[in-house]
Design an enzyme around this catalytic site. Structure first.
Site, PDB file in Angstrom:
ATOM      1  N   HIS A 176      -7.356  -0.065   6.030  1.00  0.00           N
ATOM      2  CA  HIS A 176      -7.039  -1.173   6.228  1.00  0.00           C
ATOM      3  C   HIS A 176      -7.205  -2.001   7.649  1.00  0.00           C
ATOM      4  CE1 HIS A 176      -5.990  -1.979   2.002  1.00  0.00           C
ATOM      5  NE2 HIS A 176      -5.700  -0.985   1.808  1.00  0.00           N
ATOM      6  N   SER A 186       0.880  -1.194  -0.224  1.00  0.00           N
ATOM      7  CA  SER A 186       0.393  -0.001  -0.035  1.00  0.00           C
ATOM      8  C   SER A 186       0.647   1.273   0.025  1.00  0.00           C
ATOM      9  CB  SER A 186      -0.905  -0.013   1.216  1.00  0.00           C
ATOM     10  OG  SER A 186      -1.680  -1.048   1.293  1.00  0.00           O
TER      11      SER A 186
END
Length: 396
Positions: A339, A261
């Site tokens: 997340h 990410s």
């Protein structure tokens, strides 16, 4: 006419005409129309007060229903009837995009109503998960290229590299009312270990389906929302969980599920943090001097400079994720909030994980892995939701 009794009989015709006129007028006229909705379609204060008094006095068992009807915004019924026209859902989503782009506080009441309706219209139960591959119609593939928001797709050859090999997957959610319009999609690489850089994923040689080595790791390396008008309506948490379930059925060898990410706000946070008095506790004067080189876009080309900066930036990044918080007590990083809120764990901070111009500008080249450990997802989610606890590995 649409919200009157007459509108019930000829609602489809009126709704279609309203949407046609809205499409044809210029941006200023559209904004005027949205302001008209904000001003005129409000609950009647007298009816609300009367219904509230009746509810509080306990006059009858239907007083709760009457109060609910009185406080409901008339705009909700307006948008429901507007949705009668063929293809109206997509146009209402586009209308909310206009509303969001206006950034006008006076329109927040309209946005609140629209978000409420769209959240129910785009409920998970209505969404369809489809795999995107090289056989998917070109109209959809073209939109995947256009909507990719994390790692730009450099044309059709690059797209094929992300879709066609046996070790690559792409999944998207669709809604029956938005034909061939993806809502959100995720790109996945099937690997044998957790990658440290996006270059190793995007440029890795593709593997054949009949190779003996079975992948053990699924890497979610790009998640892109496609419809600006659906901002604030979350699909990503459902998408990741369903994709994990589908991948496990297809590839039983998969045991590890991680992301690779970006850290989009890290560089901006570093610049701001170094101007505050408390930054003396984070970096020494000597380290602060080293950080000045970050303004040079070519600093990664010198291994000596890179090694000198590495311990400083990694320490700042750990502080950014674990200690620095927004006013609501959550992490500053939007990707982290997403997340961690889904129950993932901050697994690793990767040095020079993205050395593209965008990666250096936004995150000084850092990327992170969030790990979805099936047995810990619920526990991590509860700790984050209740106390803002950031689940992180010992290494971080």
């Amino acid at each position: 006419a649409l919200v009157s009794n007459r509108g019930e009989a000829s609602g489809v015709v009126i709704a279609r005409e309203l949407l046609r006129r809205y499409r044809q007028v210029d941006p200023k006229a559209r904004l005027d129309f949205l302001h008209f909705l904000a001003r005129t379609m409000q609950p009647d204060p007298a009816m609300v007060a009367a219904a509230a008094r009746a509810f509080l006095s306990g006059e009858n068992t239907g007083s709760m229903v009457a109060l609910q009807r009185a406080v409901e915004s008339p705009r909700l019924e307006f948008f429901r009837r507007l949705n009668l026209a063929p293809g109206a859902t997509a146009q209402i989503v586009a209308m909310r995009r206009d509303l969001l782009n206006a950034r006008d506080p006076a329109l927040r009441v309209v946005d609140s109503d629209l978000q409420h309706l769209l959240a129910s219209w785009f409920n998970r139960g209505f969404l369809v998960l489809r795999r995107i591959d090289w056989q998917t119609p070109a109209t959809i593939l073209d939109k995947i290229i256009a909507y990719e928001a994390v790692h730009e797709i450099q044309g059709w050859d690059d797209l094929r590299r992300r879709l066609d090999p046996a070790d690559r997957r792409c999944f998207a959610y669709f809604h029956p009312s938005l034909v061939d319009e993806p809502l959100i999609f995720v790109e996945v690489a099937l690997t044998e270990d957790i990658p440290e850089s996006i270059g190793s994923v995007l440029k890795e040689a593709p593997k054949d389906a009949d190779e003996e080595e079975k992948p053990t790791t699924a890497v979610f390396y790009s998640i892109s929302n496609c419809q600006e008008g659906l901002r604030g309506i979350s699909f990503g948490n459902f998408l990741i969980k369903q994709v994990v379930e589908d991948l496990v059925k297809e590839q039983p060898s998969l045991k590890t599920f991680v992301t690779l990410s970006p850290v989009p706000n890290f560089a901006a946070w570093v610049r701001k943090a170094l101007t505050e008095p408390a930054s003396a506790e984070l970096v020494s004067n000597a380290e602060r001097a080293r950080l000045d080189i970050l303004s040079d876009p070519h600093w990664t080309e010198s291994s000596r400079v890179s090694e000198a900066l590495k311990p400083v930036l990694l320490r700042l990044a750990a502080h950014y994720f674990l200690v620095a918080k927004s006013t609501d007590g959550r992490p500053l990083d939007p990707v982290a909030r997403f997340h961690l809120g889904n129950g993932a764990r901050l697994e690793r901070i990767n040095w020079l994980g993205d050395t593209s111009a965008k990666g250096l500008l936004e995150a000084h080249g850092l990327m992170v892995n969030y790990r979805y450990e099936i047995r810990d997802i619920e526990k991590n989610h509860e700790a984050y939701a209740n106390d803002g606890t950031v689940a992180a590995s010992r290494q971080v």
